[in-house]
Motif scaffolding. Structure first.
Motif, PDB file in Angstrom:
ATOM      1  N   ASP A  31       0.860  -1.188   0.000  1.00  0.00           N
ATOM      2  CA  ASP A  31       0.000   0.000   0.000  1.00  0.00           C
ATOM      3  C   ASP A  31       0.899   1.242   0.000  1.00  0.00           C
ATOM      4  OD1 ASP A  31      -2.308   1.661   0.432  1.00  0.00           O
ATOM      5  OD2 ASP A  31      -1.853   1.655   2.572  1.00  0.00           O
ATOM      6  N   VAL A  68      -0.016  -1.007  -4.453  1.00  0.00           N
ATOM      7  CA  VAL A  68      -1.468  -1.183  -4.571  1.00  0.00           C
ATOM      8  C   VAL A  68      -2.136  -0.118  -3.722  1.00  0.00           C
ATOM      9  CG1 VAL A  68      -3.371  -2.817  -4.336  1.00  0.00           C
ATOM     10  CG2 VAL A  68      -1.063  -3.666  -4.811  1.00  0.00           C
ATOM     11  N   SER A  69      -2.880   0.793  -4.360  1.00  0.00           N
ATOM     12  CA  SER A  69      -3.358   1.979  -3.644  1.00  0.00           C
ATOM     13  C   SER A  69      -4.740   2.399  -4.116  1.00  0.00           C
ATOM     14  CB  SER A  69      -2.357   3.133  -3.889  1.00  0.00           C
ATOM     15  OG  SER A  69      -2.842   4.351  -3.387  1.00  0.00           O
ATOM     16  N   HIS A  91      -7.766   1.260  -6.137  1.00  0.00           N
ATOM     17  CA  HIS A  91      -8.084  -0.002  -5.462  1.00  0.00           C
ATOM     18  C   HIS A  91      -8.029  -1.191  -6.417  1.00  0.00           C
ATOM     19  CE1 HIS A  91      -9.259   2.198  -1.842  1.00  0.00           C
ATOM     20  NE2 HIS A  91      -9.913   3.020  -2.626  1.00  0.00           N
ATOM     21  N   GLY A  92      -7.175  -1.079  -7.432  1.00  0.00           N
ATOM     22  CA  GLY A  92      -6.985  -2.200  -8.344  1.00  0.00           C
ATOM     23  C   GLY A  92      -7.819  -2.166  -9.599  1.00  0.00           C
ATOM     24  N   HIS A 188     -11.513  -5.404  -5.741  1.00  0.00           N
ATOM     25  CA  HIS A 188     -10.884  -4.659  -4.655  1.00  0.00           C
ATOM     26  C   HIS A 188      -9.394  -4.970  -4.676  1.00  0.00           C
ATOM     27  CE1 HIS A 188     -11.152  -8.638  -2.895  1.00  0.00           C
ATOM     28  NE2 HIS A 188     -12.477  -8.564  -2.860  1.00  0.00           N
ATOM     29  N   LYS A 189      -8.676  -4.526  -3.658  1.00  0.00           N
ATOM     30  CA  LYS A 189      -7.228  -4.732  -3.632  1.00  0.00           C
ATOM     31  C   LYS A 189      -6.855  -6.210  -3.653  1.00  0.00           C
ATOM     32  CE  LYS A 189      -5.792  -0.419  -1.382  1.00  0.00           C
ATOM     33  NZ  LYS A 189      -5.124   0.163  -0.205  1.00  0.00           N
ATOM     34  N   TYR A 211       1.983  -8.952   1.581  1.00  0.00           N
ATOM     35  CA  TYR A 211       1.212  -7.714   1.419  1.00  0.00           C
ATOM     36  C   TYR A 211       1.308  -6.883   2.693  1.00  0.00           C
ATOM     37  CZ  TYR A 211      -2.495  -4.488   0.065  1.00  0.00           C
ATOM     38  OH  TYR A 211      -3.190  -3.358  -0.275  1.00  0.00           O
ATOM     39  N   ASP A 218      -7.163  -2.513   2.850  1.00  0.00           N
ATOM     40  CA  ASP A 218      -6.122  -3.536   2.732  1.00  0.00           C
ATOM     41  C   ASP A 218      -6.568  -4.878   3.301  1.00  0.00           C
ATOM     42  OD1 ASP A 218      -4.066  -1.817   1.576  1.00  0.00           O
ATOM     43  OD2 ASP A 218      -4.105  -0.805   3.521  1.00  0.00           O
TER      44      ASP A 218
END
Length: 270
Positions: A31, A68-69, A91-92, A188-189, A211, A218
């Protein structure tokens, strides 16, 4: 709902973590805000320290690294500024890699006009609440309320809920003093991490996905990797239920953990 539990420190339990890494290829998913860069009053000021940049450059020499943000992809790429890593923004919903890999969720693109309408309505409805700020990203609208007086927090959420009631194909996500209005899709992530593992040929059992993240968003990634990878929650200000395996206290501890991975791979930051 998971109970709040004591999550052991990844640094204090490094020997234990090292045993989990033995014989595995490691892939890093990180993140940004609150993990690689501290949470700051103005999101535009959340820049990486020189030490963190050096650490990420060295890390990417030894491992696949993805950022990943929830941030918009172009902003994320600008803030990190490295060419040897993968980026998953919004968020992907929006993914880009150094090898030219690119992915945008088709169903998400179809809902862009609805997001446009929600953005206009939010701008109108929140105009009278001092401190409320909208941030439009390609696949979401962030409603920041960090600078709203506490007595009006509920008013901000009511306005967001009212707009969502008119747009049932959108949903409300949460974060640290932000609401995210985004497409109501099973994405989502965690799904983004799955997609990256598949795209990079890293789905085999000898790969250990790691991760690290600090926010509620997250948890989707922690949950997706539970029993399969290694989750590291950055504690920050608030204790909460988490699916993470270990904890790190702050951004500096994240950097220290990454440095240990570099050392383990036989590398050095400088």
């Amino acid at each position: 709902m998971r109970p709040i539990r004591e999550v052991p420190s990844a640094l204090a339990r490094w020997d234990e973590v090292s045993r989990r890494l033995e014989g595995r290829r490691v892939a890093l998913f990180l993140d940004y805000d609150g993990t690689l860069s501290p949470i700051v009053p103005n999101p535009e000021d959340a820049r990486l320290s020189e030490d963190m940049v050096s650490t990420l450059v060295a890390l990417a020499r030894h491992y696949p690294v993805a950022i990943v943000s929830g941030r918009d992809l172009p902003v994320l790429e600008e803030f990190v500024g490295l060419t040897g890593v993968y980026y998953a923004g919004s968020h992907g919903f929006d993914i880009h890699g150094p090898g030219g890999q690119a992915f945008q969720l088709e169903e998400g693109r179809a809902l862009l006009p609805e997001l446009d309408a929600a953005e206009r309505e939010l701008a109108s409805g929140l105009a009278a609440i001092p401190g409320a700020k909208l941030e439009r990203k390609r696949f979401s609208v962030a409603v920041h309320w960090r600078h709203v007086e506490e007595a009006r927090y509920a008013e901000v959420e009511r306005e967001v809920d009212a707009v969502l009631a008119r747009h049932p194909r959108l949903r409300k996500g949460g974060g640290k003093k932000v609401f995210e209005v985004q497409p109501d899709l099973d994405w989502h992530k965690g799904r983004a991490v799955q997609w990256l593992l598949r795209a990079l040929g890293l789905e085999s059992r000898d790969v250990l996905p790691v991760y690290a993240g600090d926010d509620l968003t997250d948890e989707d990634a922690f949950g997706m990797l539970e029993g399969r990878g290694l989750g590291l929650v950055v504690r920050g200000e608030v204790e909460r239920p988490t699916a993470a395996d270990y904890a790190l206290e702050d951004v500096e501890e994240v950097r220290q953990f990454l440095e240990r991975l570099i050392t383990r791979a036989g590398g050095a930051t400088r």
